[in-house]
Design an enzyme around this catalytic site. Structure first.
Site, PDB file in Angstrom:
ATOM      1  N   HIS A 523       0.863  -1.183   0.000  1.00 43.41           N
ATOM      2  CA  HIS A 523       0.000   0.000   0.000  1.00 43.41           C
ATOM      3  C   HIS A 523       0.895   1.226   0.000  1.00 43.41           C
ATOM      4  CE1 HIS A 523      -3.563   2.445   0.939  1.00 43.41           C
ATOM      5  NE2 HIS A 523      -2.765   3.126   1.748  1.00 43.41           N
ATOM      6  N   ASP A 572      -1.316  -9.859  -0.215  1.00 41.04           N
ATOM      7  CA  ASP A 572      -0.416  -8.984  -0.965  1.00 41.04           C
ATOM      8  C   ASP A 572      -1.243  -8.176  -1.953  1.00 41.04           C
ATOM      9  OD1 ASP A 572       1.756  -7.732  -2.022  1.00 41.04           O
ATOM     10  OD2 ASP A 572       2.696  -9.524  -2.861  1.00 41.04           O
ATOM     11  N   GLU A 581       0.576  -2.187   4.230  1.00 40.09           N
ATOM     12  CA  GLU A 581       1.234  -0.889   4.145  1.00 40.09           C
ATOM     13  C   GLU A 581       2.704  -1.068   4.499  1.00 40.09           C
ATOM     14  OE1 GLU A 581       0.054   3.709   5.032  1.00 40.09           O
ATOM     15  OE2 GLU A 581      -0.614   2.202   6.465  1.00 40.09           O
TER      16      GLU A 581
END
Length: 610
Positions: A523, A572, A581
């Protein structure tokens, strides 16, 4: 999903039937050090030990044995066996056979296993610098080059109503807060997360300065060749930003004093000079993807907090210690900032971070006793005094067993780690701090023996950023190894990084660019090829937050709720910010641990004298 196997194989515990699945082998995907632990986890339903062989490149067996049956592991959902090949120390490529079947991937033993990882993990910070162009020659290729994000960043204070109905009056000044590191997948810059990340890099230098892992010119940085350690060059980039977040002297600001309930906050004018703004960030969230230079949201300073102020005091004091023999002028500026922040926190001890803003993370913390202890320990390490020593012992975290590894909201261990490692700390304080850290390391080792994947993390709660928790435990274990010379602590540190690099039930290396199944879709608003093929994926060396079975906060991770064992609650996917993240406070212990393991095993640090 929990794996299921043919029951016949489990009953006979011998050669598998032709259609039985091969035992699944989980190992560190980048390899092993010759002189450290080499533990492998095998998932298989067999209730009896499995025969195994390790063969060299010529096909000659170099080690044989039987697996140790651990059994059912509820944290992974697997039935596991342990195989230990630590007795094999010769560098090379090997093939493991279990139950007569070869593992899908080779095992590598090499003395330089962790050097490339350490350099790549440090380069993560360069790649996330704000206020400067990221150049291909330093970033590893043209794909990761980009224009400067938020150059000449002069920001004023948030003014007006927030989401809770609190009306903020703003302030009569602006600050030039250009630079620093973007915190995570967004473009916010947060003092409390910058604090622990910067502390970790500075501590790596302070702990290893006798043989620096990143001497000048050893990494790809614009500052390389300036006769300053490359690790310190990167650290100074963030330190300058954190000092720029300090409120000018003489400023009175309306801030929330004390604990308050939900809803609109009551604001009280206080002398805020020397405090640190909690963050500088966008007014509203930017979409995925957003290239930093194309962020059009208004940038704002958000109200100061006691937590941010103590973070600044701590890392600025640490900076003053480290730089005083290298750049006395910079060290002096750090020391002035540390004293101003520490006095401001003592004057305003209960200003908690306001949470009513959109466009950035909250980083709220309802317990500041650990921040006070940490900052006091750093001030004491700069200039020990009886008064500061007495203050340390009165504070929570100053005595007794440590609660656990550090995190951005629980920093007491950082103060103890400084007392254990910083030069100039009196003998009694240093040795007591080391004893407390070794006791904590012993607890982690005991948890590893109860973990199916031999992970020094025994909880079934995997919180947001669990990989950061695992890596920080690895740092403490590595410190215990330095203090005692006992191999078991270094092996425990290896267990921690083994998990992050693939010895986990997902057979997943959580680090981009390393291993046969690396992180691919973090992310992140720029490393966002999942959304736009013109943008790059992550460069090597970024670590995912990891498994999270406590907060299914986004729609993608929410699809796993109720369907995954704790260590399997991860995906993922760049949309899954609760799982995937990346962040500076997780990459920093990856740098620390990889760099430490890249160095030769150390002899025990002698007890302090004095």
């Amino acid at each position: 999903m929990i794996r299921r196997f043919l029951p016949l194989f489990a009953l006979i515990g011998a050669a598998p039937a032709p259609d039985a699945p091969a035992p699944a082998v989980h190992a560190n995907q980048i390899g092993f050090l010759p002189d450290a632990a080499k533990r492998i986890v095998v998932t298989d339903p067999a209730t009896r030990p499995l025969d195994w062989r390790l063969l060299d490149e010529s096909g000659t067996p170099v080690a044989t044995g039987k697996s140790r049956v651990f059994g059912d592991d509820p944290v992974s959902g697997d039935h596991v066996h342990w195989i230990d090949v630590s007795g094999v120390t010769r560098p090379g490529r090997y093939r493991l056979e279990v139950g007569g079947r070869a593992a899908a991937h080779p095992l590598v033993i090499a003395a330089d296993t962790y050097r490339p990882l350490a350099k790549a993990a440090l380069n993560y910070f360069y790649q996330n610098r704000a206020g400067t162009p990221i150049e291909a020659r330093f970033a590893g290729g043209a794909a990761w080059a980009r224009a400067a994000g938020h150059p000449h960043e002069v920001a004023g204070c948030f003014k007006g109503p927030d989401e809770t109905g609190t009306t903020w009056p703003g302030c009569g000044y602006t600050l030039d807060v250009t630079g620093g590191w973007y915190d995570a997948g967004d473009h916010g810059k947060y003092v409390v997360n910058g604090g622990i990340a910067l502390w970790t890099l500075q501590n790596l230098y302070e702990t290893h300065q006798a043989a620096s892992p990143f001497p000048d010119g050893s990494t790809a940085l614009p500052e390389a060749g300036n006769r300053i350690d490359d690790l310190l060059d990167e650290a100074r980039w963030e330190m300058r930003f954190l000092m720029a977040m300090q409120v000018p002297d003489g400023q009175r600001l309306a801030l929330p004093v004390g604990r308050q309930g939900r809803g609109a906050l009551a604001l009280t004018p206080v002398d805020a000079g020397g405090m640190a703004h909690h963050k500088v960030a966008d007014r509203n969230w930017t979409p995925l993807p957003t290239v930093p230079a194309e962020d059009r949201e208004e940038r704002l300073l958000y109200p100061p907090s006691t937590a941010a102020t103590l973070n600044l005091a701590a890392v600025a004091a640490q900076c003053a210690r480290i730089w005083r023999a290298i750049d006395p002028d910079f060290a002096g500026r750090c020391l002035v900032a540390a004293h101003r922040a520490y006095r401001a926190a003592l004057r305003n001890p209960e200003i908690y971070a306001a949470q009513g803003f959109t466009g950035s993370g909250g980083y709220g913390d309802g317990d500041l006793s650990d921040e006070f202890y940490w900052a006091t320990a750093e001030m004491y390490a700069v200039a020990p005094s009886p008064a500061l020593a007495a203050t340390l012992h009165r504070m929570a975290g100053g005595t007794g067993p440590l609660a656990g590894e550090p995190s951005w909201g629980s920093v007491a261990a950082l103060g103890t780690m400084t007392l254990a490692t910083a030069a100039g700390v009196p003998a009694a304080e240093r040795d007591a701090a080391r004893q407390r850290l070794v006791a904590l390391a012993d607890r982690f080792l005991a948890e590893g023996e109860r973990s199916g994947y031999h992970l020094p993390y025994g909880s079934d709660r995997y919180a947001w950023g669990s990989n950061g928790s695992v890596l920080n435990r690895g740092v403490i274990l590595a410190m215990a190894a330095r203090f005692t010379g006992a191999r078991r602590y270094r092996d425990g540190a290896v267990d921690a990084i083994d998990y992050v690099l693939g010895r986990n039930p997902l057979d997943q290396s959580y680090v981009s660019g390393f291993g046969w199944q690396p992180l691919r879709h973090p992310h992140h608003r720029f490393w966002a090829s999942q959304f736009d093929p013109r943008l790059p994926g992550p460069p090597p060396g970024a670590v995912s937050g990891g498994a999270n079975n406590t907060a299914f906060a986004d729609p993608v991770s929410a699809t796993l709720k109720g369907r995954c064992a704790p260590q399997r609650c991860w995906i993922d996917d760049a949309r899954a910010y609760a799982d995937n993240e990346v962040a500076i406070n997780w990459n920093a212990p990856l740098v620390w641990l990889a760099a430490d393991l890249a160095m030769p095993a150390t002899q025990p640090t002698p007890p302090s004298k004095g």
